[in-house]
Design a protein around this motif. Structure first.
Motif, PDB file in Angstrom:
ATOM      1  N   HIS A 135       0.751  -2.927  -6.124  1.00 12.72           N
ATOM      2  CA  HIS A 135       1.764  -2.085  -6.762  1.00 12.72           C
ATOM      3  C   HIS A 135       3.090  -2.500  -6.161  1.00 12.72           C
ATOM      4  N   ARG A 136       3.882  -3.236  -6.910  1.00  9.11           N
ATOM      5  CA  ARG A 136       5.109  -3.809  -6.369  1.00  9.11           C
ATOM      6  C   ARG A 136       6.360  -3.307  -7.073  1.00  9.11           C
ATOM      7  N   SER A 137       6.227  -2.285  -7.875  1.00 11.20           N
ATOM      8  CA  SER A 137       7.389  -1.772  -8.591  1.00 11.20           C
ATOM      9  C   SER A 137       8.436  -1.267  -7.607  1.00 11.20           C
ATOM     10  N   THR A 141       7.147   5.252  -8.148  1.00 12.28           N
ATOM     11  CA  THR A 141       6.202   5.590  -7.094  1.00 12.28           C
ATOM     12  C   THR A 141       4.794   5.621  -7.662  1.00 12.28           C
ATOM     13  N   LEU A 142       3.828   5.224  -6.846  1.00  9.19           N
ATOM     14  CA  LEU A 142       2.417   5.305  -7.221  1.00  9.19           C
ATOM     15  C   LEU A 142       1.798   6.482  -6.471  1.00  9.19           C
ATOM     16  N   ARG A 143       1.284   7.459  -7.220  1.00 14.32           N
ATOM     17  CA  ARG A 143       0.766   8.678  -6.603  1.00 14.32           C
ATOM     18  C   ARG A 143      -0.752   8.772  -6.786  1.00 14.32           C
ATOM     19  N   PHE A 144      -1.450   8.901  -5.650  1.00 16.22           N
ATOM     20  CA  PHE A 144      -2.897   9.122  -5.654  1.00 16.22           C
ATOM     21  C   PHE A 144      -3.140  10.612  -5.400  1.00 16.22           C
ATOM     22  N   GLU A 157      -8.065 -11.038  -1.128  1.00 12.56           N
ATOM     23  CA  GLU A 157      -6.674 -11.340  -1.475  1.00 12.56           C
ATOM     24  C   GLU A 157      -5.773 -10.222  -0.938  1.00 12.56           C
ATOM     25  N   GLY A 158      -4.486 -10.353  -1.196  1.00 13.91           N
ATOM     26  CA  GLY A 158      -3.532  -9.415  -0.641  1.00 13.91           C
ATOM     27  C   GLY A 158      -3.654  -8.008  -1.209  1.00 13.91           C
ATOM     28  N   VAL A 159      -3.305  -7.031  -0.375  1.00  7.85           N
ATOM     29  CA  VAL A 159      -3.270  -5.625  -0.781  1.00  7.85           C
ATOM     30  C   VAL A 159      -1.847  -5.124  -0.560  1.00  7.85           C
ATOM     31  N   ASP A 160      -1.193  -4.701  -1.616  1.00  7.48           N
ATOM     32  CA  ASP A 160       0.172  -4.187  -1.534  1.00  7.48           C
ATOM     33  C   ASP A 160       0.250  -2.881  -2.314  1.00  7.48           C
ATOM     34  N   LEU A 161       0.176  -1.770  -1.590  1.00  7.30           N
ATOM     35  CA  LEU A 161       0.309  -0.444  -2.194  1.00  7.30           C
ATOM     36  C   LEU A 161       1.580   0.227  -1.671  1.00  7.30           C
TER      37      LEU A 161
END
Length: 358
Positions: A135-137, A141-144, A157-161
């Motif tokens: 999530h690179r915006s 915002t990314l809401r869980f 692979e890469g993890v980008d949260l």
């Protein structure tokens, strides 16, 4: 006698006709499909790599379930493809919809145009994720809204949260991250665990906020570990953690107890301008490279003298409380150096005296 031979014969036949491998059946538990059903696949530990490949799950299937607000619960599976949360629809939000605890943290987020929401639980346990998680915006915002559980999973692979809000607990324990792991400007409302987690070449939690406790006991940060300007509001544990390359906690604030007991810092470590508002434990920690505590503030009595420093730590303008019982001369760094120098001088004198006797 015949009964004994008969029993042996029956046992032999049972072993031949029912070998142990016959019990090692790959059990695949799945939830019945339906309009409201989640994506649930549990594979038993007895499954072979080939059987796991046969039950592999595509990243698109996971993101489709997430987009529809359905829970994802995968155990022991292989995930093929990327998990791109930037593809979720953006929902506009007003400040009245944002919890008061987050308003201050969002004040410096220029261009915050909304949020992407993961409404159901996301669980990837003891699984292998071959693609990126991203999530690179920069403007949303990314809401869980439910728990996130990556226990024991392997991310190749890469993890980008980054810029994510986690309203429920986050479980990263025993997971392995082969490449970068980014939670920049993350917000963790509940507990975050990373016990015995193996992080890759770069781990970043820059300017994140942890409102719940953090437990990273035994974690391995194999590369750069960045916890710059992070706020920890509840107890934090990094006991027996290992930091392989440069480590930064500069500008971070620990509002509750923090423990780095028996942690190992292999390279440069920075706690400059860090604020320790409660008990700070460093007993048994090893600093094998330089350690910078310049301008740090300890509001409770620290125990830095119980840590091992291969190089004298930098304590320029560090605010520390005076010990109620002053440490003895040989419990301070200067005292230890003086003691070592004294031993060397005595040894030199003894050698000179021995030469004169000859």
């Amino acid at each position: 006698m015949w009964s004994l031979w008969y029993a042996v014969l029956v046992l032999a036949i049972a072993i031949v006709t029912c070998p142990p491998e016959a019990d090692a059946v790959c059990a695949a538990e799945t939830l019945a499909t339906g309009s409201e059903a989640g994506l649930v696949i549990h594979l038993s530990p007895s499954c072979t790599p080939a059987e796991r490949e046969a039950h592999a799950v595509r990243g698109e299937a996971i993101m489709d379930a997430v987009a529809k607000g359905r829970p994802v619960d995968l155990l022991g599976v292989i995930v093929r493809g990327d998990l791109i949360f930037d593809h979720l629809a953006v929902q506009a939000t007003s400040r009245s919809q944002v919890p008061a605890s987050e308003i201050a943290n969002q004040a410096d987020r220029a261009g915050d145009n909304g949020q992407r929401i993961v409404r159901a639980a996301l669980s990837l346990r003891d699984s292998v994720v071959s693609g990126a998680v991203r999530h690179r915006s920069a403007d949303s915002t990314l809401r869980f809204e439910k728990p996130v559980n990556f226990y024991g999973s392997h991310f190749r692979e890469g993890v980008d949260l980054s810029r994510s809000v986690f309203q429920e607990p986050v479980e990263l324990s025993a997971a392995t991250f082969d490449k970068e792991t980014y939670f920049v400007q993350g917000q963790f409302a509940q507990q975050m665990d990373c016990r015995d987690t193996k992080f890759g070449p770069s781990t970043r939690f820059h300017r994140s906020v942890f409102r719940g406790p953090v437990n990273c006991t035994g974690a391995l940060f194999d590369g750069m570990a960045e916890f710059l300007e992070v706020k920890f509001e509840q107890p934090v544990v990094f006991e027996r953690a290992r930091f392989g390359l440069g480590t930064g906690f500069s500008g971070s604030r620990f509002k509750s107890r923090v423990s780095f007991g028996e942690a190992i810092f292999s390279r440069e470590t920075f706690f400059a301008f860090a604020a320790f508002e409660n008990e700070a434990v460093f007993a048994g920690a090893q600093f094998l490279g330089s350690a910078d505590f310049s301008n740090a503030e300890f509001r409770h009595q620290d125990d830095l003298t119980k840590a091992r420093f291969d190089q004298a730590p930098l304590l320029a303008q560090t605010k520390r409380l005076e010990s109620a019982r002053p440490a003895g001369l040989f419990q301070t760094w200067n005292g230890q150096y003086a003691l070592t120098l004294g031993f060397l001088i005595v040894a030199a004198l003894l050698v000179a005296y021995a030469v004169r006797l000859k």
